[in-house]
Design an enzyme around this catalytic site. Structure first.
Site, mmCIF file in Angstrom:
data_model
loop_
_atom_site.group_PDB
_atom_site.id
_atom_site.type_symbol
_atom_site.label_atom_id
_atom_site.label_comp_id
_atom_site.label_asym_id
_atom_site.label_seq_id
_atom_site.Cartn_x
_atom_site.Cartn_y
_atom_site.Cartn_z
ATOM 1 C CG ASN A 203 -0.248 -0.118 2.690
ATOM 2 O OD1 ASN A 203 0.547 0.735 2.778
ATOM 3 N ND2 ASN A 203 -0.331 -1.393 3.383
ATOM 4 C CG ASP A 272 -6.753 -5.418 6.200
ATOM 5 O OD1 ASP A 272 -6.251 -5.342 7.115
ATOM 6 O OD2 ASP A 272 -7.427 -4.481 5.399
ATOM 7 C CE LYS A 282 7.873 -11.676 -14.534
ATOM 8 N NZ LYS A 282 8.450 -11.284 -15.916
ATOM 9 C CG PHE A 317 -2.549 5.618 13.178
ATOM 10 C CD1 PHE A 317 -1.647 5.473 14.324
ATOM 11 C CD2 PHE A 317 -2.297 6.727 12.563
ATOM 12 C CE1 PHE A 317 -0.863 6.181 14.829
ATOM 13 C CE2 PHE A 317 -1.440 7.937 12.940
ATOM 14 C CZ PHE A 317 -0.661 7.730 14.157
ATOM 15 C CE LYS A 331 -10.879 0.719 10.487
ATOM 16 N NZ LYS A 331 -10.417 1.384 9.403
ATOM 17 C CE LYS A 335 -8.618 -2.852 13.777
ATOM 18 N NZ LYS A 335 -7.990 -3.302 12.986
HETATM 19 N N1 CTP Z 1 -3.995 -3.463 11.842
HETATM 20 C C1 CTP Z 1 -3.535 -4.484 12.395
HETATM 21 N N2 CTP Z 1 -3.354 -5.520 11.595
HETATM 22 C C2 CTP Z 1 -3.984 -5.656 10.348
HETATM 23 C C3 CTP Z 1 -4.682 -4.627 10.121
HETATM 24 C C4 CTP Z 1 -4.752 -3.336 10.811
HETATM 25 O O1 CTP Z 1 -2.675 -4.424 13.368
HETATM 26 N N3 CTP Z 1 -4.123 -7.041 9.571
HETATM 27 C C5 CTP Z 1 -4.279 -2.025 12.542
HETATM 28 C C6 CTP Z 1 -3.390 -0.922 11.944
HETATM 29 O O2 CTP Z 1 -2.050 -0.779 12.268
HETATM 30 C C7 CTP Z 1 -4.400 -0.023 12.713
HETATM 31 C C8 CTP Z 1 -5.639 -0.147 12.956
HETATM 32 O O3 CTP Z 1 -5.513 -1.639 12.809
HETATM 33 O O4 CTP Z 1 -3.635 0.623 13.787
HETATM 34 C C9 CTP Z 1 -6.435 -0.146 11.799
HETATM 35 O O5 CTP Z 1 -6.114 -0.248 10.454
HETATM 36 P P1 CTP Z 1 -6.893 0.021 9.128
HETATM 37 O O6 CTP Z 1 -6.272 -0.455 8.018
HETATM 38 O O7 CTP Z 1 -7.501 1.412 9.215
HETATM 39 O O8 CTP Z 1 -8.142 -0.708 9.461
HETATM 40 P P2 CTP Z 1 -8.583 -2.213 9.192
HETATM 41 O O9 CTP Z 1 -8.724 -3.007 10.632
HETATM 42 O O10 CTP Z 1 -7.535 -3.122 8.382
HETATM 43 O O11 CTP Z 1 -10.115 -2.144 8.470
HETATM 44 P P3 CTP Z 1 -10.539 -1.794 6.913
HETATM 45 O O12 CTP Z 1 -9.156 -1.940 6.190
HETATM 46 O O13 CTP Z 1 -11.537 -2.700 6.514
HETATM 47 O O14 CTP Z 1 -10.539 -0.321 7.136
#
Ligand code: CTP
Length: 402
Positions: A203, A272, A282, A317, A331, A335
């Site tokens: 990302n 994710d 490859k 975050f 969240k 969490k």
């Molecule tokens: N996070 C994490 N592990 C993951 C995904 C997210 O620890 N596999 C943590 C990120 O570091 C951040 C928080 O969860 O502190 C929220 O991450 P974000 O990408 O905004 O949300 P997601 O939980 O992934 O949900 P979505 O992508 O559906 O918004």
């Protein structure tokens, strides 16, 4: 650095030319720099250079102008001596006042940062080492010199430290040490999920916000461990930096270091999903569309929230493009975090690659949107909020015990 008064001592070393660049950087950051040179330093770089770069007269004569050393010392917020030679280090360790720099330091109550630069054997000599130990005892902070090729052509330890390291140490001297005693674990940057030897999923996270949190926490006295995904940023000085690539590597590193931490901040943009199966060869182009099978990565923050030890503060975050506040609050609860920092990933001056950010801080019972700030200023505000939460928690604990 803005409006901070820095008494900048320059000694007679070939590294004095580097001090010119540092004075210029400080002045550009808004500091008021007053340069004091030893007589030997004036043989390497002229006072005119330092006057021009700092915008203030550079001084070197003890007997030139009345009580100059007293005025310079009384006004200083910090003293930086770079390069510091064996001679000046010895002078300061013995409390001598036979040149303007030594007299100014002796008369100064502000914190002192010393950056030695000299030949490796001069540095290793017991006399120099003892003098440095005495200066540490007097409360001076020493920035250890680097190793490498020295001006005399030899290889060894004695090169003037890099500006980034010195700048961080100086900012640390100027900052309030209100995070001393905290052990902070921060994750930063993206993760990369390999698909085949040539490709990966990732990302746009630059890591800037997480690195700003790491630097500011260190400046405020915290012990910092930074677990970083692949970024184009230099590792910040004076902390434990652990590089990782994938979400699984990050999860493993976090679980190893989280128990010891009093504050954990998950600023990383964790992917994710990962490839359900890594292709060792490859993946070849075919005429047909390609469907990738992805497996879900563990949610590191949620795992921390479900089994954290009591007293630990957990900050996450939320990178959002819509329903910012609602998503942040969802969240926070899902969490089991204490604070969620919501940022808008669509704005041009907020989110991923920007140097600025505008965030909303969401806790169980509050929501506060900050103004548009640099990422370092934003980081400081996040720490202010974290310290408030810790204080509130301590107050509730004391009440319950009473
Ligand atoms: N996070 C994490 N592990 C993951 C995904 C997210 O620890 N596999 C943590 C990120 O570091 C951040 C928080 O969860 O502190 C929220 O991450 P974000 O990408 O905004 O949300 P997601 O939980 O992934 O949900 P979505 O992508 O559906 O918004």
């Amino acid at each position: 650095m803005r409006d901070k008064k820095i008494l900048f001592g320059v000694c007679g070393s070939i590294a004095a030319f580097k001090a010119a660049g540092w004075v210029s950087s400080l002045a550009q950051e808004g500091a008021q720099v007053h340069v004091v040179m030893t007589a030997a330093a004036t043989r390497f770089v002229t006072p005119l250079t330092f006057s021009a770069l700092s915008g203030n007269p550079a001084h070197s004569e003890l007997f030139a102008a009345g009580m100059e050393h007293i005025a310079l010392s009384a006004a200083a917020d910090a003293v930086l001596i770079a390069p510091a030679t064996a001679q000046t280090i010895a002078r300061l360790a013995h409390g001598l006042a036979d040149d303007l720099l030594a007299a100014s330091v002796l008369a100064c109550a502000a914190p002192v940062l010393i950056c030695p630069a000299m030949n490796c054997r001069m540095l290793a000599h017991p006399a120099t080492q003892r003098n440095l130990a005495v200066l540490r005892e007097y409360g001076c902070r020493i920035v250890e010199p680097d190793s490498g090729r020295l001006a005399c052509g030899e290889e060894g330890t004695g090169r003037l430290a890099e500006w980034d390291t010195v700048r961080e140490a100086l900012l640390g001297l100027l900052a309030k040490q209100d995070m001393a005693g905290e052990r902070v674990l921060i994750t930063a940057g993206p993760t990369q999920e390999p698909l085949d030897p040539a490709r990966f999923l990732s990302n746009r996270s630059s890591g800037k916000m997480g690195y700003a949190l790491a630097r500011t926490a260190r400046r405020r006295g915290a012990e910092v461990t930074l677990i970083s995904g692949p970024v184009a940023l230099a590792p910040p000085p004076d902390m434990n930096v652990i590089p990782v690539r994938t979400a699984l590597e990050m999860a493993e590193a976090v679980s190893r270091h989280a128990t010891a931490a009093s504050i954990v901040v998950k600023a990383a943009a964790v992917a994710d999903f990962r490839a359900a199966a890594f292709s060792a060869q490859k993946i070849k182009k075919t005429a047909a569309d390609l469907l990738l099978a992805l497996a879900a990565n563990p949610d590191i923050l949620a795992a921390l929230g479900s089994k954290r030890r009591s007293g630990q503060l957990l900050i996450g975050f939320a990178a959002e493009s819509s329903s910012h506040e609602a998503e942040g609050r969802r969240k926070l609860l899902a969490k089991n975090a204490d604070l969620i920092v919501v940022n808008d990933i669509l704005g041009s001056s907020t989110g991923f690659e920007a140097d600025t950010n505008q965030v909303t801080l969401i806790t169980r019972n509050s929501s506060e949107t900050l103004e548009l700030l640099s990422k370092e200023e934003t980081a400081d505000r996040i720490w202010d909020k974290a310290l408030c939460l810790l204080q509130d928690r301590a107050a509730v604990g004391a009440e319950n015990r009473a």
